[in-house]
Design an enzyme around this catalytic site. Structure first.
Site, PDB file in Angstrom:
ATOM      1  N   CYS A 118    -126.778  -3.995  34.069  1.00  0.00           N
ATOM      2  CA  CYS A 118    -125.643  -4.830  33.652  1.00  0.00           C
ATOM      3  C   CYS A 118    -124.571  -4.099  32.855  1.00  0.00           C
ATOM      4  O   CYS A 118    -123.415  -4.060  33.274  1.00  0.00           O
ATOM      5  CB  CYS A 118    -126.153  -6.029  32.856  1.00  0.00           C
ATOM      6  SG  CYS A 118    -127.088  -7.169  33.881  1.00  0.00           S
ATOM      7  N   ARG A 164    -132.866   0.716  37.015  1.00  0.00           N
ATOM      8  CA  ARG A 164    -131.455   0.849  37.385  1.00  0.00           C
ATOM      9  C   ARG A 164    -130.654   1.406  36.205  1.00  0.00           C
ATOM     10  O   ARG A 164    -130.695   0.860  35.104  1.00  0.00           O
ATOM     11  CB  ARG A 164    -130.898  -0.511  37.832  1.00  0.00           C
ATOM     12  CG  ARG A 164    -131.496  -0.955  39.155  1.00  0.00           C
ATOM     13  CD  ARG A 164    -130.982  -2.303  39.593  1.00  0.00           C
ATOM     14  NE  ARG A 164    -131.517  -3.401  38.821  1.00  0.00           N
ATOM     15  CZ  ARG A 164    -131.266  -4.691  39.063  1.00  0.00           C
ATOM     16  NH1 ARG A 164    -130.478  -5.019  40.071  1.00  0.00           N
ATOM     17  NH2 ARG A 164    -131.791  -5.630  38.324  1.00  0.00           N
TER      18      ARG A 164
HETATM   19  P1  NAD Z   1    -131.017  -8.182  42.041  1.00  0.00           P
HETATM   20  O1  NAD Z   1    -130.453  -7.051  42.807  1.00  0.00           O
HETATM   21  O2  NAD Z   1    -132.314  -8.027  41.316  1.00  0.00           O
HETATM   22  O3  NAD Z   1    -131.154  -9.453  42.995  1.00  0.00           O
HETATM   23  C1  NAD Z   1    -130.188  -9.878  43.905  1.00  0.00           C
HETATM   24  C2  NAD Z   1    -130.903 -10.522  45.076  1.00  0.00           C
HETATM   25  O4  NAD Z   1    -129.947 -11.114  45.957  1.00  0.00           O
HETATM   26  C3  NAD Z   1    -131.718  -9.546  45.917  1.00  0.00           C
HETATM   27  O5  NAD Z   1    -133.062  -9.994  46.011  1.00  0.00           O
HETATM   28  C4  NAD Z   1    -131.025  -9.571  47.283  1.00  0.00           C
HETATM   29  O6  NAD Z   1    -131.925  -9.386  48.355  1.00  0.00           O
HETATM   30  C5  NAD Z   1    -130.417 -10.955  47.274  1.00  0.00           C
HETATM   31  N1  NAD Z   1    -129.326 -11.143  48.239  1.00  0.00           N
HETATM   32  C6  NAD Z   1    -128.278 -10.340  48.488  1.00  0.00           C
HETATM   33  N2  NAD Z   1    -127.497 -10.883  49.464  1.00  0.00           N
HETATM   34  C7  NAD Z   1    -128.065 -12.051  49.814  1.00  0.00           C
HETATM   35  C8  NAD Z   1    -127.740 -13.067  50.760  1.00  0.00           C
HETATM   36  N3  NAD Z   1    -126.660 -12.973  51.547  1.00  0.00           N
HETATM   37  N4  NAD Z   1    -128.540 -14.131  50.874  1.00  0.00           N
HETATM   38  C9  NAD Z   1    -129.640 -14.237  50.085  1.00  0.00           C
HETATM   39  N5  NAD Z   1    -130.001 -13.309  49.177  1.00  0.00           N
HETATM   40  C10 NAD Z   1    -129.225 -12.227  49.034  1.00  0.00           C
HETATM   41  O7  NAD Z   1    -129.882  -8.604  41.005  1.00  0.00           O
HETATM   42  P2  NAD Z   1    -130.055  -9.280  39.550  1.00  0.00           P
HETATM   43  O8  NAD Z   1    -130.418  -8.277  38.540  1.00  0.00           O
HETATM   44  O9  NAD Z   1    -130.858 -10.523  39.696  1.00  0.00           O
HETATM   45  O10 NAD Z   1    -128.542  -9.676  39.288  1.00  0.00           O
HETATM   46  C11 NAD Z   1    -127.895 -10.714  40.015  1.00  0.00           C
HETATM   47  C12 NAD Z   1    -126.573 -10.997  39.335  1.00  0.00           C
HETATM   48  O11 NAD Z   1    -126.799 -11.502  38.011  1.00  0.00           O
HETATM   49  C13 NAD Z   1    -125.673  -9.784  39.161  1.00  0.00           C
HETATM   50  O12 NAD Z   1    -124.343 -10.182  39.302  1.00  0.00           O
HETATM   51  C14 NAD Z   1    -125.947  -9.347  37.733  1.00  0.00           C
HETATM   52  O13 NAD Z   1    -124.873  -8.655  37.181  1.00  0.00           O
HETATM   53  C15 NAD Z   1    -126.134 -10.690  37.060  1.00  0.00           C
HETATM   54  N6  NAD Z   1    -126.954 -10.642  35.832  1.00  0.00           N
HETATM   55  C16 NAD Z   1    -128.069  -9.861  35.779  1.00  0.00           C
HETATM   56  C17 NAD Z   1    -128.860  -9.862  34.622  1.00  0.00           C
HETATM   57  C18 NAD Z   1    -130.081  -8.988  34.528  1.00  0.00           C
HETATM   58  O14 NAD Z   1    -130.604  -8.845  33.427  1.00  0.00           O
HETATM   59  N7  NAD Z   1    -130.582  -8.413  35.614  1.00  0.00           N
HETATM   60  C19 NAD Z   1    -128.501 -10.659  33.526  1.00  0.00           C
HETATM   61  C20 NAD Z   1    -127.367 -11.483  33.630  1.00  0.00           C
HETATM   62  C21 NAD Z   1    -126.609 -11.453  34.794  1.00  0.00           C
END
Ligand code: NAD
Length: 436
Positions: free
Chosen positions: A263, A330
């Protein structure tokens, strides 16, 4: 309420499980079929304390299910959270390909009112673009179907994600209609949180601004550490003395090897790019990013200075994940630090309580060890890169008998220099009064 979540990553899965456990019926969808297979079999694909038990319970109660497609989710539920990844492009901008893709798929399957909620972290004006994409892609027969787009940024921290979701400091909802606001209030009502209601652009900015501000605090502490080393001050005490001031606060005022993870680096980059595109140079944030990058290089220089020759030295790395209580690799600072040491010919061994599975995929020529003591064997120094609880309880007397030289570089300022010095170690922290 019937809710679907698109994207079962850290955010989507935690959101889905938590919403199900507070009483909603949730369908979690992901394009990664391997992930869905695992989830259906009851396996949580990430390490997040407490998540597996909560997930099993929600599934057992019939409130949580996995599978299907965006189409199915759109047909079965009226509330859809988009929680897909928004990685960085080469130029730092947020890559919104996945978000656009999901918006288009939702549009093509809509037959009745939907509330589409951005949970992913996205730059300002993404809500408007989602709205436009949906409008453009609605099939002819569905052109008059009403829908709302809303922003509901997520603030959970990996490692304490469930606690953060269930007891949020605030819930931010960016809405442009009373209907959307009512639905979002209803969703979170069981948690009785403090809700900040605003328009979509402001909600999107709140997320980027919050992460950028926290990154700024970390870089400030790291810059302070540089001064402390030069003048013989202790950054831990300086931060303590500052942190008691309620206007400043103690959290995130910790010097170390810099922030990482999925993030902060990405969101700082994206916020800088958004500012540039809107005609403002956010130089303060550019400096925050610069300090963060330098911090890793400074740590490597300290190791080089104290170990003298790195070629063929055996370096033991304690902790690989970007922070404790997660297996997320990451943008972990360990990646850059290990690469820099290997470049100089050092032999790297490593141990992490949870992240070695993920680390094996991204680290080359590293010997992974089964525990701290196997790691210490034959090492010329130890590096503490992630402050796991387990590392607070190390038997350093025993460790010393296993090492070739008793030298410790504490990249997280976890240990007391005096205690380790008394045991015969050379100890180096960050900003503890030693300059290179
Ligand atoms: P991640 O990469 O762990 O998960 C994203 C998921 O989306 C993956 O499993 C992927 O396969 C899926 N995906 C992608 N395209 C898709 C589609 N067309 N249909 C269905 N599924 C699909 O990402 P994350 O860490 O969960 O982060 C997600 C969002 O939340 C990002 O924007 C991130 O910045 C935000 N965020 C993350 C955190 C954190 O701590 N990881 C905290 C707050 C906000």
């Amino acid at each position: 309420m019937n809710i679907s979540i698109i994207g079962c990553g850290y955010v989507g899965l935690v959101t889905g499980v938590c919403l199900a456990s507070i009483g909603h019926r949730v369908l979690c969808v992901d394009s990664d079929q391997e992930k869905i297979k695992k989830l259906k079999a009851g396996h949580v694909p990430i390490y997040e304390p407490g998540l597996d038990a909560l997930m099993r319970e929600a599934v057992k109660k019939g409130r949580l299910s996995f599978g299907g497609s965006v189409r199915e989710a759109t047909q079965k539920t009226d509330v859809i959270f988009i929680a897909v990844g928004t990685p960085s492009k080469k130029n730092g901008e947020a890559d919104l390909t996945y978000v656009e893709n999901v918006a288009r798929q939702i549009a093509m399957s809509m037959t009745a009112y939907k509330l589409i909620i951005e949970k992913s972290t996205v730059p300002a004006e993404t809500g408007k673009r989602i709205e436009r994409t949906i409008r453009l892609n609605l099939p002819k027969r569905s052109k008059t179907i009403p829908f709302d787009v809303a922003s509901n940024p997520e603030f959970l921290r990996e490692g304490s994600a469930i606690e953060d979701f269930m007891n949020p400091d605030r819930v931010v909802i960016g809405v442009e209609s009373a209907r959307a606001e009512k639905i979002l209030r209803e969703i979170y009502q069981p948690l009785n949180p403090h809700i900040v209601v605003t328009n979509i652009n402001s909600a999107e900015i709140i997320k980027h601004a919050s992460n950028s501000f926290l990154a700024t605090k970390i870089s400030f502490a790291n810059a302070l550490a540089q001064i402390c080393d030069r003048v013989g001050a202790d950054v831990l005490k300086v931060a303590e003395g500052m942190g008691y001031d309620k206007r400043i606060g103690k959290s995130f005022l910790r010097a170390g090897i810099g922030y990482g993870g999925s993030c902060f680096p990405k969101d700082v980059d994206a916020f800088i790019r958004l500012s540039e595109r809107s005609g403002y140079q956010f130089n303060l944030l550019k400096e925050v990013r610069q300090v963060n990058e330098e911090q890793k290089a400074i740590f490597v220089r300290l190791i080089e200075d104290k170990l003298w020759i790195l070629k063929d030295k055996v370096i033991g790395v304690l902790g690989l994940a970007f922070k404790p209580d997660t297996d997320d690799m990451r943008n972990a600072p360990s990646l850059d630090i290990i690469a820099a040491l290997q470049k100089e010919g050092a032999k790297v061994k490593a141990y992490d309580p949870q992240a070695m599975g993920q680390a094996r995929k991204v680290l080359k020529k590293v010997t992974f060890c089964k525990d701290i003591y196997a790691l210490a064997k034959g090492c010329d120094c130890l590096l503490l890169l992630t402050e796991w609880g387990e590392f607070k309880k190390i038997n350093f007397k025993k460790v010393k008998t296993l090492m070739r030289q008793a030298v410790i570089f504490d990249g997280r300022n976890l240990y007391h220099a005096d205690r380790l010095n008394d045991l015969g170690y050379e100890y180096y922290g960050i900003g503890r009064g030693v300059s290179v």
